[in-house]
Scaffold this active site. Structure first.
Site, PDB file in Angstrom:
ATOM      1  N   GLU A  98      11.835  20.669  44.966  1.00 44.70           N
ATOM      2  CA  GLU A  98      11.820  22.121  45.160  1.00 44.70           C
ATOM      3  C   GLU A  98      12.115  22.888  43.876  1.00 44.70           C
ATOM      4  O   GLU A  98      11.553  23.972  43.661  1.00 44.70           O
ATOM      5  CB  GLU A  98      12.821  22.513  46.260  1.00 44.70           C
ATOM      6  N   ARG A 146      10.492  28.426  63.535  1.00 47.87           N
ATOM      7  CA  ARG A 146       9.675  27.301  63.956  1.00 47.87           C
ATOM      8  C   ARG A 146       9.113  27.496  65.357  1.00 47.87           C
ATOM      9  O   ARG A 146       7.967  27.113  65.636  1.00 47.87           O
ATOM     10  CB  ARG A 146      10.519  26.026  63.933  1.00 47.87           C
TER      11      ARG A 146
END
Length: 269
Positions: free
Chosen positions: A31, A138
């Site tokens: 990341e 989500r």
């Protein structure tokens, strides 16, 4: 251009990769490197969208922080936010992400609650010059908005309102849907509640929040799928004393409904 950190089948970035392979960059589980690459792409004049789980963006905090000093134009999308992701467990529940972007003076922080608002706010992030953060859920949440609805940074949506309202409930993302359930339950008990979808966390419409708080006699509840010190603190600075419902302890794995109830951010709470 889109950047992924080996989670595109979960974040749905794979759709962009499939349609535009020449504008897609796979960084695998790195990341910091992904954020650094986004800075470089921005410097070259591209508009990078950086997508991963909200929890994993914290690994790249230093790179994101330095991006603002390079006047980078990057849109970070943190999905799978909060305990509402359920069975995946606390290591993948983004619960610390909002303050990371709130601390950046010129950053945009947006938090949609359904498909329509998500699509509109992706566009708002794309039009913003600088650091943007989209906090994404989500769960397959119900669609609340019409395709004609507009969403501007610095705005909010009043979903339920009545002259008899006694309590103001401010929610964002998954908790908007819990607030709407709570509204119906409270109405059955003769308690009138006003529901606000605070899709724009930064900039914040402080004047509108203060006006709605006054109309509801100063009885304010903020409910968020995040640890303390995020939306509740921000709203409190605008309206004063309130009741903050947030995740107050390290969570565990479980079903979404179980976790929202266990940590006190569902409709019943």
């Amino acid at each position: 251009v889109a950047l992924d950190a080996d989670v595109m089948n979960s974040t749905m970035t794979e759709g962009f990769f499939r349609e535009f392979p020449e504008r897609s960059f796979q960084n695998f589980i790195a990341e910091q490197n992904m954020a650094g690459m986004a800075v470089g792409l921005s410097a070259l004049g591209y508009k990078p969208f950086v997508a991963t789980f909200a929890s994993f963006l914290t690994r790249a905090h230093d790179f994101i922080r330095m991006a603002q000093y390079s006047t980078s134009n990057i849109k970070f999308a943190g999905s799978h936010a909060g305990i509402s992701i359920g069975p995946d467990g606390p290591s993948q529940m983004g619960l610390e992400d909002i303050p990371m972007f709130l601390s950046m003076p010129e950053a945009l922080v947006l938090y949609p609650c359904d498909a329509v608002s998500a699509e509109r706010l992706v566009g708002a992030a794309a039009r913003h010059t600088g650091i943007s953060y989209l906090r994404l859920t989500r769960d397959k949440t119900p669609v609340l908005y019409d395709s004609a609805d507009t969403f501007q940074p610095g705005g909010l949506k009043v979903l339920r309102a009545d002259d008899r309202d006694r309590v103001l409930i401010i929610a964002a993302g998954i908790t908007v849907h819990e607030a709407l359930k709570a509204h119906e339950r409270a109405k059955e008990r003769g308690i009138h509640t006003r529901i606000i979808d605070l899709y724009s966390i930064k900039p914040l419409d402080r004047d509108a929040l203060a006006s709605h708080a006054q109309a509801c006699h100063g009885n304010i509840i903020v409910v968020e799928d995040h640890y303390c010190g995020a939306i509740g603190d921000l709203v409190s600075a605008a309206v004063g004393k309130l009741c903050s419902l947030c995740v107050k302890e390290i969570p565990r794995s479980g079903q979404r409904e179980e976790l929202l109830a266990l940590y006190g951010i569902d409709a019943a709470a």
